[in-house]
Design an enzyme around this catalytic site. Structure first.
Site, PDB file in Angstrom:
ATOM      1  N   MET A  41       3.014   2.318  -2.416  1.00  0.00           N
ATOM      2  CA  MET A  41       3.176   2.939  -3.735  1.00  0.00           C
ATOM      3  C   MET A  41       1.866   2.807  -4.515  1.00  0.00           C
ATOM      4  SD  MET A  41       7.071   2.102  -4.707  1.00  0.00           S
ATOM      5  CE  MET A  41       6.910   0.373  -4.445  1.00  0.00           C
ATOM      6  N   GLY A  82       0.787  -1.227   0.000  1.00  0.00           N
ATOM      7  CA  GLY A  82       0.000   0.000   0.000  1.00  0.00           C
ATOM      8  C   GLY A  82       0.821   1.279   0.000  1.00  0.00           C
ATOM      9  N   CYS A 108      29.137 -11.778  28.061  1.00  0.00           N
ATOM     10  CA  CYS A 108      28.060 -11.734  29.047  1.00  0.00           C
ATOM     11  C   CYS A 108      27.360 -10.392  29.052  1.00  0.00           C
ATOM     12  CB  CYS A 108      28.575 -12.085  30.436  1.00  0.00           C
ATOM     13  SG  CYS A 108      29.802 -10.941  31.049  1.00  0.00           S
ATOM     14  N   TYR A 161      31.016 -19.352  23.560  1.00  0.00           N
ATOM     15  CA  TYR A 161      29.613 -19.268  23.952  1.00  0.00           C
ATOM     16  C   TYR A 161      29.156 -17.813  24.057  1.00  0.00           C
ATOM     17  CZ  TYR A 161      31.169 -17.918  28.616  1.00  0.00           C
ATOM     18  OH  TYR A 161      31.740 -17.236  29.655  1.00  0.00           O
ATOM     19  N   ARG A 213       3.127 -13.910  -3.440  1.00  0.00           N
ATOM     20  CA  ARG A 213       4.363 -13.571  -2.721  1.00  0.00           C
ATOM     21  C   ARG A 213       4.376 -14.358  -1.416  1.00  0.00           C
ATOM     22  NH1 ARG A 213       2.154  -7.596  -1.534  1.00  0.00           N
ATOM     23  NH2 ARG A 213       0.392  -8.238  -0.285  1.00  0.00           N
ATOM     24  N   SER A 247      35.556 -13.241  29.435  1.00  0.00           N
ATOM     25  CA  SER A 247      34.148 -13.028  29.127  1.00  0.00           C
ATOM     26  C   SER A 247      33.989 -11.549  28.802  1.00  0.00           C
ATOM     27  CB  SER A 247      33.278 -13.421  30.318  1.00  0.00           C
ATOM     28  OG  SER A 247      31.939 -13.127  30.020  1.00  0.00           O
TER      29      SER A 247
HETATM   30  P1  ADP Z   1      -0.696  -3.375  -4.219  1.00  0.00           P
HETATM   31  O1  ADP Z   1       0.753  -3.628  -4.345  1.00  0.00           O
HETATM   32  O2  ADP Z   1      -1.025  -2.154  -3.467  1.00  0.00           O
HETATM   33  O3  ADP Z   1      -1.444  -4.602  -3.786  1.00  0.00           O
HETATM   34  P2  ADP Z   1      -1.488  -4.031  -6.899  1.00  0.00           P
HETATM   35  O4  ADP Z   1      -0.585  -3.677  -8.012  1.00  0.00           O
HETATM   36  O5  ADP Z   1      -1.414  -5.441  -6.465  1.00  0.00           O
HETATM   37  O6  ADP Z   1      -1.198  -3.050  -5.707  1.00  0.00           O
HETATM   38  O7  ADP Z   1      -2.946  -3.665  -7.377  1.00  0.00           O
HETATM   39  C1  ADP Z   1      -4.021  -3.220  -6.582  1.00  0.00           C
HETATM   40  C2  ADP Z   1      -5.272  -4.037  -6.846  1.00  0.00           C
HETATM   41  O8  ADP Z   1      -5.604  -4.043  -8.216  1.00  0.00           O
HETATM   42  C3  ADP Z   1      -5.096  -5.492  -6.461  1.00  0.00           C
HETATM   43  O9  ADP Z   1      -6.262  -5.940  -5.835  1.00  0.00           O
HETATM   44  C4  ADP Z   1      -4.894  -6.174  -7.762  1.00  0.00           C
HETATM   45  O10 ADP Z   1      -5.329  -7.516  -7.735  1.00  0.00           O
HETATM   46  C5  ADP Z   1      -5.720  -5.350  -8.726  1.00  0.00           C
HETATM   47  N1  ADP Z   1      -5.159  -5.429 -10.078  1.00  0.00           N
HETATM   48  C6  ADP Z   1      -3.929  -5.050 -10.462  1.00  0.00           C
HETATM   49  N2  ADP Z   1      -3.719  -5.309 -11.762  1.00  0.00           N
HETATM   50  C7  ADP Z   1      -4.860  -5.863 -12.235  1.00  0.00           C
HETATM   51  C8  ADP Z   1      -5.271  -6.368 -13.516  1.00  0.00           C
HETATM   52  N3  ADP Z   1      -4.443  -6.351 -14.550  1.00  0.00           N
HETATM   53  N4  ADP Z   1      -6.499  -6.866 -13.625  1.00  0.00           N
HETATM   54  C9  ADP Z   1      -7.319  -6.880 -12.553  1.00  0.00           C
HETATM   55  N5  ADP Z   1      -7.019  -6.432 -11.336  1.00  0.00           N
HETATM   56  C10 ADP Z   1      -5.780  -5.931 -11.167  1.00  0.00           C
HETATM   57 MG    MG Z   2      -1.246  -6.390  -4.521  1.00  0.00          MG
END
Ligand code: ADP
Ligand code: MG
Ligand code: MG
Length: 930
Positions: A107, A105, A860, A880, A363, A793
């Site tokens: 960027m 969230g 220690c 240790y 991820r 120590s």
């Molecule tokens: P963040 O890193 O903040 O999660 P994302 O790049 O993952 O941002 O995108 C924000 C939202 O938009 C996510 O829920 C993602 O699944 C959705 N989203 C991003 N790209 C696409 C796409 N090509 N088609 C449908 N939904 C997308």
């Molecule tokens: Mg995402």
């Protein structure tokens, strides 16, 4: 020519999961999913190198980028069967951010890029869904004007005046005006009008037309993502998480898929296992007819993914498992495939467009300490990972979390801290505040739970600190008295909370404007240093057999010993349970603080006030049984394990009573006047007690003090031996800087040794004689010192204090500024300064072992329980580390992880990794390393 753009889609990708540095986490994993044949919309990733270029060249791009983007876009078009900007069959894309490490969230992302006057009619004709198209368009305008036209353009709107808020208001007014209850009631016609009004407002507020050209939108989006790397939120997140500014973000452009095309469409987020508990059940949330952001935004309560993970809050809602069983099955297959491939729990985003499943992100998922433990052990059982990997799956912090009750994260999320300080003692605590140690003891006697709040603590507060659930001080650093004591007990503690104004007399505490009174409820998060007003829920760490099993595996990889710093038989017992392999620091002076200390303290005071050797010897003889009992009981608990007993360390004047009442008592016992006591106390006063008459210096001026202690140690050993116990005392002399000091004391030890052997008719008593290395001069002359010392120590608290010339008790005045200005990377009393103080350690080890190759070496200081410092101790070849009981498991884990990392480094050469794991032998033999 350098490659800046990496394509992915339909079974093929130019990137790979390992390319996170170049493609960011999101881009690299999208490529990997495509390679695995998992359905994800085609796209391409612009590398982090372009981000670097962008900032180094006044926000411009490399010359070849435009062409590469064009080529990649063509590939997307051919795979997806649509064309970007085409009026009959338009392709829409998302422009997404993604750094090496996830910054959730922080960027920006822009969705639905490519919708404009030319493409809207075509999309309507193709989808036969006018409402959907206008809804997508209004989302584009909202996101784009906010992210690209406002934020990326550097416009700082006043609170509540941002374009996004303004457009949201228009949407809201439309609903009110038409009397609509939900978004679903809004018609296509409404949305179309709304879009027009949006565009007018954008022009008014931002002074520019909303761009109607798809390519302009695309490049606007790309630029906005790059500039969001330097957005306020992202920058401050990087500071906290220590992510380097140079990393940069990648940009992924990806074909849009839509979860908001009707009731056969949906979107969701999921974890391949439960991230809170670790339970091996697919866990997640989804919404029908919604676009990605809706689930996270919390506009509607999302539905549960399956039947078996429903909760009280969503029990009434349909699961994906029942609503779309075929798709759920497909998703579940992907979940299994991803876990098999990545060998770890995955956090995924998916979208279903008209009955077809698309994966949008995966991820490694964040998790709690409990979940981390359960997952590591489960995956080991499933043979998904090996033991080494399992050991690396828990961070030392997560282990710490497992050992203490904590503030319920949910409760914490819903509250704002009223103040913050240094996280000195882990875990959480909740109780009523009191302002004196005596009150703490009293209230607890009455069955209350209390938090002891003090300006700072001193040894006289120990009883109250013990009784309190948690400790909060306005002053002091991470090695202040309060912090040391609290950590030793594994007690929640926050120190140096500068915004507190404590009036112990009035029994109030002021934070800003607000005044709190004795008895008010507070909650402390000692792991993070947050102070909350009120009672927050706590979750307790349960005794867990899995934890025990996990630690057994950890110990297989550990090659250095872990001991504990313990001052009482109780602490020693607890530390043994946590796996301590001996005591690295037993502080005899501790018997003069806290519980049952009255009598020995009184005698000690008599000894201190004594004027003649005769008086002193008499007092010491009186003290002897107390000292001996303490030592003997502790040695007995540690049967079979070594115990390092440190001779008296603190300056004597610390023990001189301050209260008139105490002074009177003492005067009458000694048959002298109160004035005499005052005089004697004045004589003991020092202007710099930390560097004054303490440690070995006491033993040199008053050899009888050393005699008494050594006798207590050796007689205890002799008696326990007769009882059939195996005791291994190590006599440790503190504050040594000169070899002659050690020789002087050695002569005393030898004399007493001969006496004790004769008394018990023993030929020998096993013991070692050694010293602390805590004065820089001792480190620099370690070759000389090792001629006498049989072990070293490292007392890294004092070594840091004297190496830096920073008074441990006064760092609150300047170290916070050093940290803020990055003059120092970390508080050197928390994290060993490897660059400077570490050199003293290396020199001492090298010189010491040059004289005595088998010299036993440990640490220690407080650093012995800090993970990065433990790794350092391993690397420099210590035998240790020793730390407070609650940190023993953490040190064990850190030591094992250091050994595993070392093995991995060794294995990256030509030699293959050794198959067999190294076993720990109880008696660690010194390893020579260079
Ligand atoms: P963040 O890193 O903040 O999660 P994302 O790049 O993952 O941002 O995108 C924000 C939202 O938009 C996510 O829920 C993602 O699944 C959705 N989203 C991003 N790209 C696409 C796409 N090509 N088609 C449908 N939904 C997308
Ligand atoms: Mg995402
Ligand atoms: Mg010291």
């Amino acid at each position: 020519m350098k490659k800046y753009v990496y394509y992915f889609g339909k079974g093929k990708a130019e990137g790979r999961a390992e390319m996170k540095e170049l493609l960011g986490g999101k881009g690299a994993n999208l490529a990997e999913m495509a390679r695995l044949g998992i359905p994800c919309p085609a796209g391409f990733t612009i590398t982090t190198e372009v981000c670097t270029y962008y900032y180094e060249h006044k926000r411009t791009y490399p010359a070849s980028l435009q062409k590469e983007v064009g080529v990649a876009l063509k590939r997307i078009e051919s795979v997806m069967g649509m064309k970007f900007g085409n009026s009959a069959n338009p392709l829409l894309v998302s422009v997404r951010s993604g750094a090496r490490r996830s910054m959730p969230g922080m960027m920006e992302t822009v969705l639905n890029v490519g919708l404009c006057a030319a493409t809207i009619p075509g999309l309507i004709a193709k989808t036969k869904n006018e409402r959907f198209v206008w809804d997508a368009y209004r989302r584009l305008i909202m996101m784009y004007s906010d992210v690209v036209m406002e934020k990326a353009a550097g416009i700082e709107a006043a609170e509540g005046k941002g374009i996004r808020v303004q457009l949201d208001k228009l949407l809201h007014e439309l609903k009110i005006g038409k009397g609509y209850a939900s978004d679903a009631d809004i018609s296509a016609e409404d949305l179309k009008d709304l879009c027009e009004r949006f565009k007018v407002r954008v022009k008014e507020v931002l002074g520019k037309e909303f761009p109607d050209d798809p390519r302009e939108q695309l490049w606007g989006g790309i630029g906005a993502v790059f500039s969001s790397w330097n957005g306020k939120r992202a920058v401050s997140y990087r500071r906290i998480e220590r992510i380097p500014d140079e990393w940069g973000t990648a940009v992924s452009v990806q074909a849009m898929v839509f979860g908001n095309m009707g009731d056969s469409s949906a979107t969701g987020v999921a974890f391949s296992r439960n991230p809170a508990t670790g339970e091996n059940k697919f866990f997640g949330e989804w919404l029908v007819n919604a676009q990605g952001e809706d689930v996270v935004a919390g506009i509607r309560t999302p539905n549960p993914l399956n039947e078996s993970t429903k909760s009280e809050h969503n029990r009434h809602l349909p699961s994906l498992e029942t609503a779309m069983p075929g798709l759920y099955k497909e998703l579940d297959h992907i979940r299994v495939k991803l876990e098999k491939h990545f060998k770890d729990m995955q956090d995924i985003e998916f979208t279903i467009q008209e009955g077809r499943l698309w994966m949008l992100q995966c991820r490694v998922g964040k998790r709690t300490g409990t979940a981390a433990l359960n997952m590591a052990m489960d995956m080991l059982g499933e043979k998904l990972i090996d033991q080494k990997t399992a050991v690396n799956r828990l961070t030392p912090d997560q282990l710490d979390e497992l050992l203490h009750p904590i503030v319920d994260p949910k409760a914490e999320k819903a509250s704002e801290p009223v103040a913050g300080g240094l996280p000195a003692g882990p875990g959480g605590a909740c109780g009523q505040i009191v302002f004196t140690a005596a009150d703490a003891v009293e209230w607890v006697k009455q069955g209350k739970t209390v938090l002891l709040v003090r300006e700072e603590t001193n040894p006289e507060d120990v009883e109250g600190m013990r009784a309190a659930e948690g400790i909060l001080t306005a002053r002091g650093g991470m090695t202040s008295h309060a912090a040391l004591v609290a950590r030793g007990w594994g007690k929640c503690c926050i120190v140096g909370c500068g915004s507190l104004h404590i009036d112990a007399h009035a029994r109030t505490m002021t934070v800003g404007e607000k005044v709190y009174h004795e008895g008010d409820w507070f909650t402390l998060n000692g792991t993070r240093g947050y102070v909350y007003a009120g009672k927050l829920a706590m979750v307790s760490s349960t005794e867990n057999p899995r934890f025990v099993h996990f630690m057994k595996i950890v110990d297989k990889f550990r090659t250095i010993g872990v001991r504990t710093n313990a001052d009482t038989p109780d602490d020693a017992q607890k530390a043994r349970q946590f796996g301590a392999e001996g005591i690295g620091l037993f502080r005899t002076e501790h018997m003069f603080y806290g519980k049952h200390s009255e009598q020995p303290l009184f005698i000690l005071r008599k000894m201190i006030i004594s004027r003649t050797e005769g008086e002193r010897r008499a007092a010491l003889a009186e003290l002897y049984p107390f000292v001996k009992k303490d030592i003997k009981d502790t040695l007995a608990v540690m049967d079979g394990l070594p115990v390092t007993v440190r001779l008296l360390d603190p300056p004597l004047h610390e023990f001189v009573p301050n209260s008139m009442e105490e002074r009177k008592k003492l005067a009458s016992a000694l048959g002298i006047t109160v004035e005499d006591i005052a005089k004697r106390a004045d004589a003991l006063h020092e202007s710099n007690p930390m560097m004054g008459h303490r440690g070995v210096r006491l033993g040199i001026t008053y050899p009888e003090i050393t005699e008494m202690q050594v006798r207590a140690i050796l007689e205890s050993a002799a008696e326990l031996k007769a009882e059939g116990k195996t005791v291994l005392p190590e006599i440790m002399v503190p504050v040594v800087g000169i070899k002659n000091e050690l020789d002087h004391q050695r002569a005393i030890v030898d004399a007493i040794y001969a006496e004790v052997c004769a008394k018990y008719s023993l030929k020998k008593i096993d013991y070692l004689y050694g010293t602390m290395i805590e004065i820089p001069r001792a480190a620099l002359t370690a070759d000389k010192i090792a001629e006498t010392a049989e072990f070293f120590s490292f007392g890294t608290n004092d070594l840091t204090q004297m190496g830096f010339g920073f008074s441990r008790d006064d760092i609150g005045g300047f170290v916070p500024d050093y940290l803020k200005l990055k003059t120092l990377p970390a508080d050197p009393f928390q994290i060993l300064d490897q660059e400077g103080i570490g050199q003293l350690v290396r020199i001492a080890i090298e010189k010491g072992r040059a004289t005595r190759p088998k010299l036993k070496i440990g640490i220690c200081g407080e650093h012995g329980g800090e993970p990065s410092s433990v790794a350092f101790c391993y690397r420099v070849g210590m035998n240790y580390v020793s730390c407070s009981p609650f940190r023993v498991p953490i040190a064990r884990l850190a030591a094992a992880q250091a050994a595993i990392a070392d093995g991995a480094r060794a294995a990256t050469g030509t030699k293959p990794a050794p198959k067999k794991t190294r076993k720990v032998t109880k008696k660690a033999t010194p390893r020579k390393r260079k």
